[in-house]
Write an enzyme that holds these catalytic residues in place. Sequence first.
Site, PDB file in Angstrom:
ATOM      1  N   ASP A  25      37.320  10.656 -34.281  1.00 53.14           N
ATOM      2  CA  ASP A  25      36.420   9.614 -33.817  1.00 53.14           C
ATOM      3  C   ASP A  25      35.089  10.284 -33.477  1.00 53.14           C
ATOM      4  O   ASP A  25      35.048  11.493 -33.195  1.00 53.14           O
ATOM      5  CB  ASP A  25      37.022   8.938 -32.589  1.00 53.14           C
ATOM      6  CG  ASP A  25      36.051   8.003 -31.915  1.00 53.14           C
ATOM      7  OD1 ASP A  25      35.543   7.096 -32.589  1.00 53.14           O
ATOM      8  OD2 ASP A  25      35.778   8.203 -30.712  1.00 53.14           O
ATOM      9  N   ASP A  36      32.082   8.861 -31.235  1.00 52.68           N
ATOM     10  CA  ASP A  36      31.546   8.718 -29.878  1.00 52.68           C
ATOM     11  C   ASP A  36      32.640   8.916 -28.841  1.00 52.68           C
ATOM     12  O   ASP A  36      33.677   8.250 -28.868  1.00 52.68           O
ATOM     13  CB  ASP A  36      30.908   7.336 -29.720  1.00 52.68           C
ATOM     14  CG  ASP A  36      29.780   7.119 -30.723  1.00 52.68           C
ATOM     15  OD1 ASP A  36      28.976   8.044 -30.911  1.00 52.68           O
ATOM     16  OD2 ASP A  36      29.730   6.028 -31.327  1.00 52.68           O
TER      17      ASP A  36
END
Length: 498
Positions: A332, A334
């Site tokens: 991922d 952020d």
Amino acid sequence: MTGPAFSVVIPTVGRPSLRALLDALRAGGGPQPVAVVVVDDRREPWTPLDLPDWTPLQVVPGSARGPAAARNVGWRATATPWVAFLDDDVLPPPTWTADLVADLAGLAPSVAGSQGRLEVPLPAGRRPTDWERVTAGLAGAAWATADMAFRRSALVRVGGFDERFPRAYREDADLALRLLDAGCTLVRGRRVVQHPVRPASRWISVRTQAGNADDALLRRLHGRDWRARAGAGRGRLSRHVLVTAAAVASLTGIVTRNRTLALGAGLGWLAGTLEFAAARIAPGPRTPAEVATMALTSAVIPPVAVAHRVRGTLAARQAGPWATPGFAILFDRDGTLVHDVPYNGDPALVEPVPGALAAVTRLRAGGVPLGVVTNQSGIGRGTVTREQVDRVNARVDELLGPFDTWQLCPHTPDAGCDCRKPRPGLVLAAASALGVPPSRCVVIGDIGADVAAARAAGARGVLVPTAVTKPEEVRAAPVVAPDLATAVDLALAMAGSP
């Protein structure tokens, strides 16, 4: 001139020409490489290499197992989207780096490699020798890594060079065929390097027959038509087999006192040897020394070539495809790789989380395919544009090194798409782009949607909680790590990596 970032990898066995190559690269006025990686592949590297004082230059030790293994060491030490390979005996012009960037700029994503053009300077005023003509043949060779640039992501996808090829030349054909089989495209650029003819002993043509063993491996891996697909000439092996068979039959006749067999086969051997020698002598300088060398080596080459081919065939009889990592790790963005700035469209605000650079650098050094799967609903909301998000992603690549695939969902949560996490679309797309089954992917993220997307795609997930992670997400996660370094350890263990 702006263009894609690139590194240069140069395996070396300590030839004096290395210094001239590096000096030429440093003196060029074009874009500078991010890194110039010299792989010291000498068997006895007791003395330092003659190297210039140049900021991007770094030396890494090789394993002295041939150029394929050395090139793998070199590209895995880089972190740029493109890796250009040069032999340590080529000489680039001052414009080479600018020409390289021009060749790479704007290439379609399907293009995995760009080959430079080789010029082999031959002596003026006389015909070239046999060895000079062999070297000049490199100018027409397909995919020669004397000057060849590859996307790093393409090298990761196919596992780099096959280290079962211990000599130069055939390992580049094998890599090209594997990339073409993977659906990639290879192109020729406009840049040029010179490839001078190295000094060689009169027996060099005999020693190079060891390459027939590599041909056997190529045939095993890529089928009977590998020569046509790789743009290689037919060679003379079939004639060498006939000449060698005639020699064996003649010797058999002598031993068994069968004069007819001995004489007939002997004449066949002599005719074949003379034809071979004449074919090599005719285009050359025809000096007494060259004629003598051609006569001697033409008698020796056929049985040596056949012996190497038999040896290679026996060694390759159980050979399978070159091993690739077989798994991928997806992150991922952020909150996992970089600090979470909601709906960020400003590259200046990108700040990696502690340990992110070390984690991805470790994985790249092992040739592990890496991807990013990220929800970016700000695009659908109109808060940021796709162009802004792309610039932010480019900044992540700049700070952490290039990822082999980026997959993002631009939709809002109520759009009902299949790509937004926790749906599996992003993970499935990343696995497809990397050529890895979803079941062989591990997703590392900071919220439950990351782990849920992995589960929905048939992949596995590792949760690295942050301040925004909900307690119930931590409890539901199958694997939880306190930081990225531990998450990578767990991911590698889950993927079955040492």
